[in-house]
Each structure stands twice: as structure tokens, then as C-alpha cells.
Design a protein around this motif. Structure first.
Motif, PDB file in Angstrom:
ATOM      1  N   ILE A  70       0.814  -1.179  -0.019  1.00 54.30           N
ATOM      2  CA  ILE A  70       0.220  -0.074   0.059  1.00 54.30           C
ATOM      3  C   ILE A  70       0.734   1.263   0.038  1.00 54.30           C
ATOM      4  O   ILE A  70       1.655   1.381   0.989  1.00 54.30           O
ATOM      5  CB  ILE A  70      -0.858   0.131   1.182  1.00 54.30           C
ATOM      6  N   ASP A  71       0.789   2.045  -0.916  1.00 59.47           N
ATOM      7  CA  ASP A  71       1.431   3.247  -0.818  1.00 59.47           C
ATOM      8  C   ASP A  71       0.682   4.558  -0.967  1.00 59.47           C
ATOM      9  O   ASP A  71       1.353   5.728  -1.064  1.00 59.47           O
ATOM     10  CB  ASP A  71       2.579   3.364  -2.286  1.00 59.47           C
ATOM     11  N   LEU A  72      -0.555   4.346  -1.061  1.00 64.37           N
ATOM     12  CA  LEU A  72      -1.677   5.550  -0.741  1.00 64.37           C
ATOM     13  C   LEU A  72      -2.630   5.050  -0.018  1.00 64.37           C
ATOM     14  O   LEU A  72      -3.447   4.273  -0.075  1.00 64.37           O
ATOM     15  CB  LEU A  72      -2.385   6.039  -2.037  1.00 64.37           C
ATOM     16  N   TYR A  73      -2.603   5.939   1.261  1.00 65.41           N
ATOM     17  CA  TYR A  73      -3.661   5.764   2.272  1.00 65.41           C
ATOM     18  C   TYR A  73      -4.797   6.685   2.170  1.00 65.41           C
ATOM     19  O   TYR A  73      -4.674   7.796   1.930  1.00 65.41           O
ATOM     20  CB  TYR A  73      -2.981   5.825   3.602  1.00 65.41           C
ATOM     21  N   GLY A  74      -5.956   6.203   2.457  1.00 67.68           N
ATOM     22  CA  GLY A  74      -7.293   7.090   2.466  1.00 67.68           C
ATOM     23  C   GLY A  74      -7.225   8.389   3.416  1.00 67.68           C
ATOM     24  O   GLY A  74      -7.478   9.383   3.262  1.00 67.68           O
ATOM     25  N   THR A  75      -6.424   7.984   4.698  1.00 66.88           N
ATOM     26  CA  THR A  75      -6.399   8.840   5.651  1.00 66.88           C
ATOM     27  C   THR A  75      -5.474   8.524   6.843  1.00 66.88           C
ATOM     28  O   THR A  75      -4.521   7.491   6.634  1.00 66.88           O
ATOM     29  CB  THR A  75      -7.655   9.139   6.521  1.00 66.88           C
ATOM     30  N   GLY A  76      -5.535   9.245   7.968  1.00 68.73           N
ATOM     31  CA  GLY A  76      -4.361   8.817   8.856  1.00 68.73           C
ATOM     32  C   GLY A  76      -5.321   8.855  10.373  1.00 68.73           C
ATOM     33  O   GLY A  76      -6.231   9.363  10.575  1.00 68.73           O
ATOM     34  N   VAL A  77      -4.696   8.173  11.233  1.00 67.22           N
ATOM     35  CA  VAL A  77      -5.104   8.050  12.648  1.00 67.22           C
ATOM     36  C   VAL A  77      -4.146   8.613  13.582  1.00 67.22           C
ATOM     37  O   VAL A  77      -2.862   8.084  13.556  1.00 67.22           O
ATOM     38  CB  VAL A  77      -5.697   6.915  12.871  1.00 67.22           C
ATOM     39  N   LEU A  78      -4.385   9.282  14.570  1.00 72.51           N
ATOM     40  CA  LEU A  78      -3.589  10.147  15.428  1.00 72.51           C
ATOM     41  C   LEU A  78      -3.436   9.169  16.657  1.00 72.51           C
ATOM     42  O   LEU A  78      -4.457   9.138  17.575  1.00 72.51           O
ATOM     43  CB  LEU A  78      -3.636  11.252  15.660  1.00 72.51           C
ATOM     44  N   GLU A 111      -0.287   1.262   9.261  1.00 77.39           N
ATOM     45  CA  GLU A 111      -0.305   0.649  10.750  1.00 77.39           C
ATOM     46  C   GLU A 111       0.415   1.317  11.728  1.00 77.39           C
ATOM     47  O   GLU A 111       0.208   1.065  12.982  1.00 77.39           O
ATOM     48  CB  GLU A 111       0.274  -0.859  10.248  1.00 77.39           C
ATOM     49  N   GLY A 112       1.497   2.310  11.632  1.00 77.06           N
ATOM     50  CA  GLY A 112       2.176   2.872  12.594  1.00 77.06           C
ATOM     51  C   GLY A 112       1.461   3.787  13.098  1.00 77.06           C
ATOM     52  O   GLY A 112       2.111   5.021  13.766  1.00 77.06           O
ATOM     53  N   ALA A 113       0.262   4.098  13.300  1.00 77.77           N
ATOM     54  CA  ALA A 113      -0.752   4.977  13.982  1.00 77.77           C
ATOM     55  C   ALA A 113       0.074   5.204  15.473  1.00 77.77           C
ATOM     56  O   ALA A 113      -0.083   6.381  15.923  1.00 77.77           O
ATOM     57  CB  ALA A 113      -2.124   4.749  13.894  1.00 77.77           C
ATOM     58  N   LEU A 114       0.317   4.412  16.129  1.00 75.66           N
ATOM     59  CA  LEU A 114       0.893   4.599  17.387  1.00 75.66           C
ATOM     60  C   LEU A 114       2.141   5.414  17.624  1.00 75.66           C
ATOM     61  O   LEU A 114       2.452   5.761  18.780  1.00 75.66           O
ATOM     62  CB  LEU A 114       0.929   3.425  18.315  1.00 75.66           C
ATOM     63  N   ASN A 115       2.902   5.594  16.408  1.00 77.30           N
ATOM     64  CA  ASN A 115       3.842   6.664  16.349  1.00 77.30           C
ATOM     65  C   ASN A 115       3.709   7.881  15.524  1.00 77.30           C
ATOM     66  O   ASN A 115       4.549   8.627  15.071  1.00 77.30           O
ATOM     67  CB  ASN A 115       4.969   5.880  15.635  1.00 77.30           C
TER      68      ASN A 115
END
Length: 454
Positions: free
Chosen positions: A213-221, A278-282
Motif C-alpha cells: 500500500i503506497d496511498l492511504y485514504g487517511t491517517g489516525v493520530l 499501521e504505525g498509527a501509535l507513532n
């Protein structure tokens, strides 16, 4: 000449000399009567006088204070001595000053989060909140300055999360057709939770067919800081929370329905839909923004001022392709936790009158904060500049900050402890899959009540 006459002459001379000395001292005394200075210019009358201003180094407050110092000196005769320290250093130094009552600082620029801990040592600014000032501020910006019925600060800027999205993707004909075929409605910047999840899933893809995956729809903080808490609380308000973190009875309410639904929403975006890295915790705001600016993300819910660098070719690969929209809404509508900063005056200042003049001086020049950070405090500045393409985010911010569910973080003396020991761990536990949202927030509620001695 007789001895008596000589003594009288000497005594008279001594008196005249002493009078001259005392007169000279009075002329240089900061507390000298105004009548003794009536023929002097402001610069001459305030010679050698100054106020000390405490700000975060390199921050908008530092830049504006530096840029306006000479003008303030010309206007009032007072030099502005600026002391700049790292973010947490502002709190530490001001907190120490308020306890010592040393008069080291006359004005400071602080995060709204620090009001509960500093309130008892701050000077009231009720008299600065004229009808004209009140009408030019968002209500929650005024409320944020109030502790125990007194207005303790004057806002310098306000901010909140809004939507930023890739116009080149959202307005692409092929993307629009594919989205409508899959989801049954038109592709547009999402306005609610379901649309947000749909759009995020749609744009998450492997664009070069390398299996990654090289384009994500959004991010999570989810990083170990206040960003993750603010993001979750945004969605809690959208789900219907009406009192943040604690209820009227002083007990924690974070394990009730709106908070659980909000955390579950974030978990689903991350773990079920896999629409965020997946690295949302960082990841906090800076990390999410970097991905977006590098073309690795289709949209993000980020602080409004990030719109400016998003369209800066020197910082962003998607410059000129970024649009802005208000924050999404949940069942209760749009809602966010704002992030304003305020100027405050320590009650220990020995120059409170001139300190208030300085606060008024910068409020009148509030537009300079827009030029430095991309946001300001006054509604009139939002209205005046929102039509400019480089400041289009101000319209999204106005809608978001004016929403009925927008609410400041609670005024809690132990907020820092609550955030670090209860709320951040709960968000991370749920996002990592170690606990369900309900389990994580039940534990958080228990910790909060223990902190409050309940």
C-alpha cells in the motif's frame, strides 16, 4: 562673616545640593507623578523602562513579539524584553514565577491547557473584554479564558481540526465514476463518519502494483501525546458528548456511549478498514502531515493551519492540489476541541498597567499571527481573509469553530496527569488491539477517579 552666618550659608548650600539630587532621582523614578513629566516625550519619560515577555522559542508568539517590539517602544517608550524557552519551559518558568511572586514576567503566551494549574496567579482581564472585543471572538474562545468566573487571558489565535483533501483525486472523473459505482453516491469531501470511512477505504491502494500500500485514504493520530486525545475527543463530541472527561458530579464519564463510539470509530478506520498506516501509535499531526504532503494520503483531519504548508511547493509535493472543508460530523453533528493560545499577565507583575497596554496592542495587530501561523483569534480577520486562496481554510475553521458541539477541554487542575496516565494509554490500548474501546475506557475512568480521590 560671623561663624553663625558661615554655618547658615553652608547649611543652605547643603540643602540646595540635596534638593537637586532628590529632584534628579524623582525625574528618573518610574513612579514619579505624571505632572513632572508633562513636557517629555513617551520615549524620554520611559527611558530605561521595559516589560518582560515570556514565549515559546521559535513560536508564532515569539515571531510576532519580535516583529512588533520596536513599534511598541515607539508608541509607549517601553522596551519589550523577550525571553524564549521550549514549549514546556514556558509552563515551568511561569509556574515557578507565580509561586515565587518575584515579578520576573509581565506578559506570557500560554496554551489553554495550562489555565487550571496557573489560574490562581494570573491577573484578571475582565476590563479588556469590551463589547467590541466580545463581538469579534468565537464564544468558545471567550469561554476558554474563564476560570472561576474571571477572564484570565486574551486570545492570540485559535485553531481546530478540519478536513484537508487532495482535489486532484476527488475531482478526477475516473475516480468519481469508480466511487459512485462502488458506493452508490457522489464522491465529495466527506461530511459524516460513514462517508469518511467509505472515502478512506476507496483511496487506500497499491498504486504501482508492487504488493505494498503506497496511498492511504487517511491517517489516525495515536502517538503518545495530546494529539491522540484531542482527535478522540473531537469524535466524542460528534457522537454527542456534552461534558468532556468528567460529568457534573466530578466523576469520569469517558467510558460512556459517546466516548466508546468515538474510539471504536478510530479503531475501525485503522484496524478493520485498514485505511490508515499501521504505525498509527507513532504518528501525531506532524507525521500525518508529512505523509499527506508527500502524496501518500488522500485526506487528513488536521489542524487548520496545516493548509498553508500543504500548498507551499517548498514543503509539499501536492501543493496547488489541496482543498479544505469543515470537520466531519457524527450523530450530533460537527464538533471539535479547539486549540487556542492566550496572553496572560502574572498577578506578581509590577507593571500590570503597561502589560495590559501591551496585550491590547497585540490584539489590535492580531492579523500578524495569521501571517506567521495561518490562524488568528478575531472573527473579523477570518472573514476578511477567507476569500483569499492561500487562506481558504479560514472558512472551514469558521464553520467548525462555530458548530454547536465544539467545546473546550475541561478546566481540571490535574489535566496533565489525567491525559498522560489515563487518556493517552486508553487510546493506545484500543488502537493497538490490546483492549476493546470499552475495556480501555473503563480503565481510564477508574484512573481518573483515583486521581480525583473518588
Amino acid at each position: 562673616m560671623s561663624l553663625n552666618k558661615r554655618l547658615n550659608t553652608i547649611s543652605l548650600a547643603i540643602v540646595l545640593i540635596l534638593a537637586a539630587i532628590l529632584s534628579g532621582c524623582a525625574g528618573n523614578n518610574e513612579q514619579a507623578p505624571e505632572s513632572s513629566k508633562s513636557n517629555e516625550s513617551p520615549q524620554a519619560s520611559k527611558s530605561g523602562q521595559f516589560i518582560t515577555v515570556l514565549v515559546e522559542g521559535g513560536s508564532p508568539a515569539f515571531k510576532v513579539a519580535t516583529a512588533t517590539a520596536e513599534e511598541f517602544k515607539k508608541q509607549t517608550g517601553y522596551e519589550v524584553k523577550i525571553e524564549s524557552v521550549p514549549y514546556i519551559g514556558v509552563f515551568d518558568k511561569l509556574n515557578a514565577e507565580l509561586k515565587a511572586k518575584a515579578g520576573s514576567y509581565d506578559v506570557a503566551t500560554i496554551d489553554i491547557l495550562w489555565f487550571p494549574a496557573l489560574a490562581s496567579g494570573l491577573e484578571s482581564m475582565d476590563d479588556l473584554y469590551t463589547d467590541e472585543v466580545n463581538s469579534d471572538l468565537f464564544p468558545n474562545l471567550i469561554d476558554g479564558a474563564i476560570v472561576d468566573g474571571k477572564k484570565l487571558g486574551m486570545p492570540v489565535w485559535t485553531n481546530s481540526k478540519t478536513m484537508q483533501y487532495r482535489k486532484d483525486l476527488f475531482e478526477d472523473t475516473k475516480e468519481m465514476e469508480a466511487f459512485k459505482k462502488e458506493y452508490g453516491y457522489e464522491l465529495k469531501p466527506p461530511t459524516n463518519w460513514q462517508e469518511y470511512r467509505d472515502v478512506a477505504k476507496f483511496f487506500t491502494r497499491d498504486t504501482n502494483n508492487d504488493g505494498q500500500i503506497d496511498l492511504y485514504g487517511t491517517g489516525v493520530l495515536g502517538k503518545n501525546n495530546g494529539d491522540s486525545v484531542a482527535s478522540w475527543l473531537d469524535h466524542s463530541l460528534q457522537a454527542g458528548a456534552d461534558r468532556l472527561v468528567v460529568g457534573e458530579d466530578g466523576k469520569a464519564n469517558v467510558n460512556t456511549k459517546p466516548y466508546v463510539e468515538a474510539l471504536d470509530f478510530l479503531v475501525k478506520v485503522l484496524r478493520e478498514d485498514k485505511s490508515a498506516p499501521e504505525g498509527a501509535l507513532n504518528m501525531a499531526s506532524d507525521e500525518i502531515a508529512e505523509l499527506f504532503w508527500n502524496g501518500k494520503m488522500a485526506m487528513m483531519l488536521e489542524w487548520g493551519h496545516f493548509f498553508v504548508p500543504s500548498n507551499d511547493p517548498a514543503k509539499s509535493k501536492v501543493a496547488g492540489k489541496v482543498g479544505t472543508a469543515p470537520m466531519i460530523g457524527g450523530a450530533a453533528g460537527i464538533g471539535v476541541v479547539p486549540g487556542p493560545w492566550y496572553q496572560v499577565i502574572p498577578a506578581s507583575s509590577k507593571k500590570k498597567d503597561i502589560a495590559k497596554e501591551y496585550v491590547k496592542f497585540l490584539f489590535e495587530r492580531n492579523e500578524q499571527f495569521l501571517e506567521v501561523i495561518g490562524v488568528a483569534a478575531r472573527k473579523s480577520i477570518f472573514d476578511k481573509n477567507g476569500s483569499k486562496p492561500e487562506y481558504a481554510h479560514l472558512n472551514s475553521l469558521t464553520t467548525t469553530l462555530s458548530a454547536k458541539q465544539t467545546l473546550n477541554r475541561p478546566v481540571l487542575e490535574h489535566w496533565n496527569e489525567i491525559e498522560s496516565e489515563a487518556l493517552i494509554p486508553a487510546v493506545q490500548a484500543a488502537l493497538s488491539g490490546k483492549s476493546t474501546p470499552q475495556e480501555a475506557l473503563d480503565e481510564a475512568a477508574k484512573i481518573i477517579n483515583e486521581i480525583h480521590g473518588l
